[in-house]
Motif scaffolding. Structure first.
Motif, mmCIF file in Angstrom:
data_model
loop_
_atom_site.group_PDB
_atom_site.id
_atom_site.type_symbol
_atom_site.label_atom_id
_atom_site.label_comp_id
_atom_site.label_asym_id
_atom_site.label_seq_id
_atom_site.Cartn_x
_atom_site.Cartn_y
_atom_site.Cartn_z
ATOM 1 N N UNK A 600 44.649 -21.694 -51.518
ATOM 2 C CA UNK A 600 43.357 -22.169 -51.990
ATOM 3 C C UNK A 600 42.732 -21.195 -52.981
ATOM 4 N N UNK A 601 42.874 -19.913 -52.724
ATOM 5 C CA UNK A 601 42.332 -18.919 -53.660
ATOM 6 C C UNK A 601 43.020 -19.004 -55.019
ATOM 7 N N UNK A 602 44.328 -19.262 -55.010
ATOM 8 C CA UNK A 602 45.040 -19.414 -56.283
ATOM 9 C C UNK A 602 44.508 -20.609 -57.068
ATOM 10 N N UNK A 603 44.286 -21.717 -56.366
ATOM 11 C CA UNK A 603 43.747 -22.898 -57.061
ATOM 12 C C UNK A 603 42.351 -22.621 -57.602
ATOM 13 N N UNK A 604 41.504 -21.975 -56.799
ATOM 14 C CA UNK A 604 40.153 -21.660 -57.253
ATOM 15 C C UNK A 604 40.180 -20.664 -58.413
ATOM 16 N N UNK A 605 41.077 -19.669 -58.327
ATOM 17 C CA UNK A 605 41.157 -18.679 -59.407
ATOM 18 C C UNK A 605 41.593 -19.326 -60.708
ATOM 19 N N UNK A 606 42.573 -20.234 -60.642
ATOM 20 C CA UNK A 606 43.016 -20.919 -61.853
ATOM 21 C C UNK A 606 41.862 -21.694 -62.490
ATOM 22 N N UNK A 607 41.094 -22.406 -61.658
ATOM 23 C CA UNK A 607 39.948 -23.149 -62.182
ATOM 24 C C UNK A 607 38.885 -22.210 -62.739
ATOM 25 N N UNK A 608 38.642 -21.105 -62.053
ATOM 26 C CA UNK A 608 37.612 -20.156 -62.505
ATOM 27 C C UNK A 608 37.970 -19.545 -63.856
ATOM 28 N N UNK A 609 39.235 -19.162 -63.999
ATOM 29 C CA UNK A 609 39.639 -18.529 -65.258
ATOM 30 C C UNK A 609 39.557 -19.517 -66.427
ATOM 31 N N UNK A 610 39.829 -20.797 -66.146
ATOM 32 C CA UNK A 610 39.671 -21.812 -67.196
ATOM 33 C C UNK A 610 38.202 -21.947 -67.585
ATOM 34 N N UNK A 641 37.526 -11.882 -79.422
ATOM 35 C CA UNK A 641 37.341 -13.059 -78.568
ATOM 36 C C UNK A 641 38.683 -13.716 -78.250
ATOM 37 N N UNK A 642 39.578 -13.789 -79.222
ATOM 38 C CA UNK A 642 40.894 -14.376 -78.965
ATOM 39 C C UNK A 642 41.690 -13.555 -77.954
ATOM 40 N N UNK A 643 41.550 -12.232 -78.019
ATOM 41 C CA UNK A 643 42.229 -11.394 -77.028
ATOM 42 C C UNK A 643 41.712 -11.682 -75.631
ATOM 43 N N UNK A 644 40.397 -11.803 -75.486
ATOM 44 C CA UNK A 644 39.839 -12.102 -74.165
ATOM 45 C C UNK A 644 40.222 -13.509 -73.717
ATOM 46 N N UNK A 645 40.186 -14.472 -74.636
ATOM 47 C CA UNK A 645 40.603 -15.831 -74.290
ATOM 48 C C UNK A 645 42.064 -15.866 -73.858
ATOM 49 N N UNK A 646 42.886 -15.103 -74.565
ATOM 50 C CA UNK A 646 44.301 -15.040 -74.194
ATOM 51 C C UNK A 646 44.473 -14.434 -72.796
ATOM 52 N N UNK A 647 43.653 -13.440 -72.490
ATOM 53 C CA UNK A 647 43.731 -12.826 -71.161
ATOM 54 C C UNK A 647 43.331 -13.826 -70.079
ATOM 55 N N UNK A 648 42.223 -14.529 -70.290
ATOM 56 C CA UNK A 648 41.787 -15.521 -69.304
ATOM 57 C C UNK A 648 42.810 -16.642 -69.152
ATOM 58 N N UNK A 649 43.371 -17.081 -70.266
ATOM 59 C CA UNK A 649 44.348 -18.173 -70.208
ATOM 60 C C UNK A 649 45.607 -17.746 -69.471
ATOM 61 N N UNK A 650 46.113 -16.568 -69.794
ATOM 62 C CA UNK A 650 47.305 -16.073 -69.102
ATOM 63 C C UNK A 650 47.040 -15.894 -67.607
ATOM 64 N N UNK A 651 45.846 -15.401 -67.284
ATOM 65 C CA UNK A 651 45.526 -15.216 -65.866
ATOM 66 C C UNK A 651 45.382 -16.549 -65.148
ATOM 67 N N UNK A 652 44.848 -17.560 -65.861
ATOM 68 C CA UNK A 652 44.755 -18.888 -65.249
ATOM 69 C C UNK A 652 46.145 -19.456 -64.985
#
Length: 943
Positions: A600-610, A641-652
């Protein structure tokens, strides 16, 4: 008739004689008149006798008279021609210029008429002045006060112009040449520079040396009368100018009329200068300028300086006629400058009196009050631009006057607060105070740039200048006045000097602000990421936490506050943006795995990072929409901003694919020691029970995941499950090789075993292909790529079986090794794909090949593949290994990285191999651990 003719003749001749100054006293005049009377009587008697004689004239006498008439007509004709020639020549050079006495006598009558008219005008000056005073008094505090003042000023300046022209004309007339042969006076004693005047003595006139005192004496009373009215007008104008800011807002038309009243005097002075030239420019200056120059407007004949130099206005007026045109503009500008300076000081005084009662201490309250006052003055610049400037001529430079005032007053107050140009007190300021200080300096610089687009080139060390002409201190408004107008070049230099000083302060405050903001950002990011976040489930069933809101609630407010305080072109805004986003990226990289504790935490984390990526886009869009950054700054912002977006996307994606751990764990427990060895696996040819176990478990979990996770992340989750399923199957197959304690093959019947393996692969692949066909069409490409390694494994097993088959077919063949070498290239064709799947790990690839060949052919087949490896596989793969250092074959953690998964799975396993040295998994794991540590150290250094 005789008496009438006599009277008229006497009147005309006496007037000419009187105007020409031919007679010196009344006795001579009487004698001349008597002579003229006697001569006239004789002429009249002769005419009378001739008339009487004409009645009895003979024919000869009549003929003589006719001839005389004809001769007279001829003479008249010649006279007409002579007159025409004289008139033609007179257009070039006046005929009478050579005969000044005749010219004076000819013009005497008209000159007398003009003189009488002018004397009548002089007589009316007191009445006109009284009328102007009454008009000024009656219009005071009325609606039409300023328009009336303008009209009065126009009439008054006409009086001043008349007096200046009268004085100039009279004194110029006195400089004309003196007539010759004047009795009683030696003309040889006169010089060209000696002025002369005409002084009346009874009924006679004569030229005598003069110092123009007669003209000054005649005009003194009128000049003083006109100047008294001018003083009243001046006081009225200055009183209105003193309240120019309020007047522009309440009565713009009145302000325009007041300015026009000032400009009336300037236009009159310019007109006088154009007509009379620079020789009379002393009439144009103010009393103050004449005092500064040390010369009287009416110099003495000897050209000496005035003895009253340096006296004030009133004392100077008592000793001089000071006949000149009022310089209203200079007085008005000085009054405006004083009003601006007083207004600016009043703003600071009032705000310091009404300090913030909620401030932490007195120093903070004083600093905040200073910045509020400075911001108020900058804001009032818009008032000056919108209300005041349109009411004044452009050459009055109202914006420059106001800006210079703000520069002088605000720089003094701010430098006092920050501890001088070195900014000694900046280190004790809070982040908010530093931000306010930086914002005000940028606002001031932007206002100066708007006024002088071509002016500013910001430099450091503003106090040190190589050019001695540049200001060494902040100049006041009075120091910038030059001859009744603003010295524009000095104002530019002064503003440049102030801006450079403040920009040095800006640099100090900026460094402190960025440092403090970094500390603050790191602190609250640490608290946010380590806090317990509330878990939520939306109406659609999506699992989320409060992490995105907690992160962006602080960082978003921080960035918005900085953006709203600073100017639209601020470089500090870009630095702060880069710093905050970089800190967020670093913290996200460190902590993203902490949010994947269970399914459940993985699912929530994926949604949060998106959701964090969406909020990041919003922040960037707001920044670019509400600012006017340069192209380089925009590029910098977008890159960060693209670097941070890339980080959030990869983490999601990581969080979405991390669910495979919690799905594959029960599968591994269920199939432990059953897959490939149990009777169920060997007998279940059609049902493929173990493969279906994998499929059903994945299917059950996907039902919940599809509800808990965003659809775009479900697609990434399935990608991870495809790879995890493939890698899990490969791991279980290699475990089978390690469970074999004998030298022979693991599979007794390789053909049957390979058929069963192929059936398992088809069952697993079929499930995912059905899923792709129903819901995720793009999944087909992933299935094709991920199952390629299983296809490679199956080919390797088939080649191992081929070795055993070749051995059986050629038991009695002595060239068995030669046949094996002929098929070496076919065996080596599978090496690159396996090598790539194992992250270009050369040693691991060799050992996995040995394990796979041992499953089908035992040690003999394993030994053969090692020989093929040494001769045909190792060297070609080393070239690929260099490319693999920059492009790894597989990514991810856990089962998603085949190389790491096999290392972890087989770390505690040992198996005897048909080789004497090297290649054991323990040694391989040690080497890989050392490589991993080196990689982590490099990443830490980069951070």
């Amino acid at each position: 008739f005789s008496r009438t003719a006599e009277d008229r003749a006497i009147g005309i001749v006496s007037t000419w004689i009187f105007d020409a100054g031919l007679m010196e006293d009344s006795q001579t005049l009487d004698k001349e008149i008597a002579k003229l009377t006697e001569q006239t009587e004789r002429d009249l008697a002769l005419i009378n006798n001739r008339l009487n004689d004409g009645v009895a004239a003979s024919g000869a006498e009549v003929q003589e008279l006719v001839n005389a008439v004809q001769s007279t007509k001829a003479d008249i004709h010649k006279l007409d021609a002579t007159i025409d020639n004289i008139q033609a020549a007179d257009q070039v050079t006046p005929f009478l210029m050579e005969y000044p006495k005749i010219q004076a006598a000819t013009d005497a009558k008209s000159n007398l008429n003009r003189c009488f008219r002018e004397l009548d005008f002089f007589a009316q000056i007191p009445a006109v002045c009284r009328k102007l005073r009454e008009t000024l008094t009656s219009c005071e505090w009325t609606e039409h006060e300023w328009t009336t003042l303008r009209d009065v000023g126009k009439e008054h300046v006409e009086l001043q112009l008349f007096l200046c022209e009268a004085e100039t004309g009279m004194k110029a007339r006195l400089g004309e040449d003196v007539p010759h042969n004047i009795s009683g006076y030696d003309n040889n004693s006169l010089t060209s520079s000696t002025p002369r005047t005409l002084i009346a003595r009874g009924n006679s006139f004569r030229y005598v040396p003069s110092d123009h005192n007669s003209v000054d004496s005649f005009l003194k009373e009128h000049v003083e009368n006109v100047w008294e009215v001018g003083d009243e007008i001046r006081l009225r104008i200055l009183s209105g100018i003193a309240g120019a800011v309020e007047l522009c807002q309440k009565d713009a038309a009145g302000m325009v009329a007041l300015v026009e009243a000032v400009e009336v005097y300037e236009m009159a002075a310019e007109e006088f200068n154009q007509v009379h030239g620079s020789k009379n420019k002393n009439k144009l200056g103010t009393v103050q300028e004449q005092q500064q120059d040390g010369h009287d407007g009416n110099n003495n004949a000897d050209g000496q300086d005035d003895d009253d130099h340096g006296k004030d206005d009133d004392e100077w007026r008592d000793t001089r006629s000071h006949n000149s045109i009022l310089d209203m503009r200079r007085a008005a500008l000085e009054q405006i400058a004083k009003d601006f300076e007083d207004r600016a000081n009043d703003v600071f005084d009032q705000i310091q009196i009404n300090q913030d009662p909620y401030a932490a201490d007195a120093e903070t309250a004083e600093f905040n009050g200073t910045l509020r006052a400075a911001n108020t003055l900058i804001y009032q610049m818009k008032l000056v631009q919108s209300h005041m400037s349109p009411c004044f001529p452009t050459f009055w430079h109202m914006e420059i006057l106001w800006m210079t005032c703000v520069a002088a007053v605000c720089s003094k107050q701010i430098l006092k607060q920050i501890g001088g140009q070195e900014g000694k007190n900046c280190e004790h300021f809070t982040v908010t105070q530093l931000l306010d200080l930086v914002a005000w300096i940028e606002s001031f610089k932007e206002a100066v740039e708007d006024a002088f687009p071509q002016l500013l080139e910001v430099t450091t060390n503003a106090g040190r200048r190589s050019n001695s002409d540049k200001p060494a201190k902040v100049m006041t408004l009075q120091e910038l006045m030059s001859r009744g107008k603003v010295d524009l070049e000095s104002a530019k230099d002064n503003l440049q000097y102030v801006v450079n000083i403040l920009w040095d302060v800006h640099t100090i405050a900026q460094d402190q602000f960025i440092f403090r903001t970094r500390q603050q950002t790191n602190e609250w990011l640490e608290n946010v990421y380590n806090a317990d976040h509330a878990k939520n489930q939306t109406n659609d069933g999506r699992l989320t936490t409060s992490l995105p809101e907690d992160v962006w609630a602080l960082s978003g407010v921080q960035l918005r506050t900085i953006r709203e305080r600073l100017t639209k072109k601020s470089g500090v805004l870009v630095d702060a943006f880069v710093m905050v986003f970089s800190a967020m990226q670093l913290k996200q990289r460190e902590c993203y795995t902490n949010f994947c504790g269970d399914l459940e935490e993985c699912c929530a984390a994926a949604n949060d990072f998106v959701r964090m990526t969406e909020e990041c886009d919003t922040i960037v869009d707001e920044l670019l929409e509400h600012t006017e950054l340069s192209d380089n700054d925009i590029q910098t912002v977008q890159e960060v901003a693209n670097e941070l977006l890339r980080q959030f996307t990869n983490d999601a994606v990581y969080a979405a694919q991390a669910v495979h751990v919690f799905i594959m764990d029960p599968i591994q427990e269920e199939l432990q020691d059953k897959l490939f060895v149990s009777e169920e696996w060997k007998e279940g040819k059609g049902e493929r029970v173990h493969a279906q176990t994998i499929v059903r478990t994945v299917e059950d979990y996907l039902g919940d995941i599809s509800e808990w996770m965003e659809e775009v992340m479900v697609r990434k989750c399935i990608d991870g499950l495809v790879r995890a399923s493939v890698n899990f199957y490969i791991g279980q197959l290699l475990l089978l090789a390690y469970s074999n304690k004998k030298k022979g093959a693991v599979f007794d019947d390789p053909d049957e075993a390979m058929n069963l393996i192929n059936a398992d692969v088809k069952a697993i692949r079929g499930y995912f292909e059905n899923l792709a066909q129903e819901s995720f069409p793009s999944l087909k490409r992933v299935i094709m790529e991920e199952f390629e390694i299983l296809k490679t494994m199956f080919g390797i097993l088939w080649m191992a079986k081929q070795i055993e088959q070749d051995k059986k077919d050629s038991t009695n063949n002595e060239n068995n090794n030669d046949d094996l070498m002929e098929n070496a290239e076919q065996h080596a064709s599978f090496f690159p794909r396996l090598f790539q799947s194992l992250d270009y790990n050369l040693e691991q690839t060799r050992l996995v090949l040995g394990d796979l060949y041992s499953l089908v052919g035992g040690w003999d087949s394993e030994r053969c593949i090692y020989e093929i490896w040494e001769q045909n596989g190792e060297e070609p793969l080393r070239a690929l290994e260099q490319d693999g250092a920059y492009n790894t074959g597989s990514t991810g953690e856990g089962m998603l990285n085949l190389s790491k998964y096999l290392q972890e799975l087989l770390k505690e396993k040992e198996r005897r191999r048909p080789i004497k040295k090297g290649g054991f998994w323990s040694k391989l794991i040690d080497n890989d651990d050392e490589k991993e540590k080196e990689k982590q150290q490099q990443q830490q250094q980069q951070r």
